[in-house]
Design an enzyme around this catalytic site. Structure first.
Site, mmCIF file in Angstrom:
data_model
loop_
_atom_site.group_PDB
_atom_site.id
_atom_site.type_symbol
_atom_site.label_atom_id
_atom_site.label_comp_id
_atom_site.label_asym_id
_atom_site.label_seq_id
_atom_site.Cartn_x
_atom_site.Cartn_y
_atom_site.Cartn_z
ATOM 1 N N GLU A 94 -9.843 -2.295 5.205
ATOM 2 C CA GLU A 94 -10.498 -2.334 6.629
ATOM 3 C C GLU A 94 -11.774 -3.004 6.612
ATOM 4 O O GLU A 94 -12.220 -3.896 5.612
ATOM 5 C CB GLU A 94 -11.076 -0.842 6.591
ATOM 6 N N ASN B 248 -7.782 -4.403 14.320
ATOM 7 C CA ASN B 248 -9.004 -4.604 14.035
ATOM 8 C C ASN B 248 -9.210 -5.762 12.955
ATOM 9 O O ASN B 248 -10.407 -6.131 12.345
ATOM 10 C CB ASN B 248 -9.901 -3.454 13.517
ATOM 11 N N HIS C 82 -7.562 -5.584 9.973
ATOM 12 C CA HIS C 82 -7.172 -4.903 8.671
ATOM 13 C C HIS C 82 -6.034 -5.522 8.095
ATOM 14 O O HIS C 82 -4.924 -5.740 8.843
ATOM 15 C CB HIS C 82 -7.562 -3.306 8.412
ATOM 16 N N ASP D 31 0.797 -1.331 0.126
ATOM 17 C CA ASP D 31 -0.084 0.100 -0.158
ATOM 18 C C ASP D 31 0.819 1.359 -0.086
ATOM 19 O O ASP D 31 2.318 1.140 0.036
ATOM 20 C CB ASP D 31 -0.827 -0.007 1.056
HETATM 21 C C1 GLP Z 1 -1.278 0.059 8.789
HETATM 22 C C2 GLP Z 1 -0.572 -0.864 7.578
HETATM 23 C C3 GLP Z 1 -0.790 -2.314 7.469
HETATM 24 C C4 GLP Z 1 -0.169 -2.784 8.899
HETATM 25 C C5 GLP Z 1 -1.206 -2.175 9.972
HETATM 26 C C6 GLP Z 1 -0.522 -2.674 11.476
HETATM 27 O O1 GLP Z 1 -2.517 0.223 8.512
HETATM 28 N N1 GLP Z 1 -1.167 -0.327 6.360
HETATM 29 O O2 GLP Z 1 -0.093 -2.901 6.538
HETATM 30 O O3 GLP Z 1 -0.464 -4.325 8.941
HETATM 31 O O4 GLP Z 1 -1.089 -0.982 9.889
HETATM 32 O O5 GLP Z 1 0.488 -2.083 11.715
HETATM 33 P P1 GLP Z 1 1.592 -2.099 12.942
HETATM 34 O O6 GLP Z 1 2.475 -3.342 12.215
HETATM 35 O O7 GLP Z 1 2.411 -1.043 12.991
HETATM 36 O O8 GLP Z 1 1.179 -2.668 14.084
#
Ligand code: GLP
Length: 239
Positions: free
Chosen positions: A138, A131, A133, A70
């Site tokens: 989402e 959550n 995602h 992304d």
């Molecule tokens: C963001 C990213 C995701 C990631 C998620 C969790 O929203 N777009 O790809 O998996 O956060 O983040 P973290 O690894 O900092 O907990």
């Protein structure tokens, strides 16, 4: 779905870094799907360490291609908060990957077609939002969506504000381009990493998922044959 628990983030990340190095040595043209967020940071630092210290064989990234999950919309790629900058800082600037071989979703390209033309993703690395995602897919994301423009939900905006924008919600981009669940499921192999107590509920749900639930995006993984979920002891789930 296979679940593996390691003691901590270091050991979990080491397992995955070793696996990636082995795959690159076996197939120098490996196609990797990469994720951002705090979860894969240790993994990337171990890959950098391996690149700097490996000899016989020296890990060679020059023919590896990477496709990131992304990227924010409305953020300059050179801006420190862009996922381009994140990847450059944590991995790409420190290994001999060819920058023409690193790809991100871009409104000007058909990202799914590009992945297909390159033979598809061999190994996709994923994190998971609290959550459930995945990427920026989402709650409410359709199972078959390809790379698409998404509105970030308030919880994700808040989480990102805390982590990357000194808590200032106004600075967080509100839209992103993300590979869809239907894009990610085409990867030949998927490894999802989850560390710390904040991921407990999401991993519990994933452990018991039997079919796709639109209210829990990560459940799309039940429809893939080669998925490994790697957690640390901070994730309070019996596996
Ligand atoms: C963001 C990213 C995701 C990631 C998620 C969790 O929203 N777009 O790809 O998996 O956060 O983040 P973290 O690894 O900092 O907990």
């Amino acid at each position: 779905m296979k679940f593996i628990k390691f003691k901590n983030e270091q050991e979990s990340s080491k397992y995955v870094a070793d696996l990636i190095v082995k795959k690159i040595n076996h197939n120098p043209k490996l196609i990797l799907g990469l994720a951002t967020g705090s979860t894969p940071v240790k993994l990337y630092s171990l890959l950098v360490e391996n690149y700097k210290t490996s000899t016989h064989p020296k890990t060679d990234w020059s023919h590896v291609k990477t496709f990131n999950l992304d990227e924010y919309i409305g953020v300059n790629y050179h801006d420190a908060v862009s996922y381009h900058s994140f990847m450059a800082k944590n991995l790409f600037n420190h290994v001999n990957v060819n920058h023409h071989n690193t790809f991100f979703p871009d409104p000007k390209i058909d990202y799914d077609e590009l992945i297909k033309e390159n033979g598809g993703i061999d190994l996709q690395i994923l994190g998971i939002g609290a959550n459930g995602h995945i990427g920026f897919n989402e709650v409410g994301s359709p199972q078959h969506s390809l790379t698409w423009l998404v509105d970030l939900v308030p919880a994700t905006i808040e989480a990102n504000a805390k982590k990357y924008f000194d808590g200032n919600i106004d600075l967080v981009p509100k839209k992103a381009l993300s590979m869809g669940l239907g894009s990610i499921i085409n990867a030949k192999e998927i490894i999802l990493l989850a560390f710390g107590a904040s991921k407990t509920e999401a991993i519990k749900k994933l452990k018991t998922a039997t079919k796709f639930d639109i209210n829990f995006p990560a459940s799309f993984l039940v429809n893939h044959k080669n998925v490994t979920i790697i957690v640390d002891e901070g994730v309070d789930v019996d596996l």
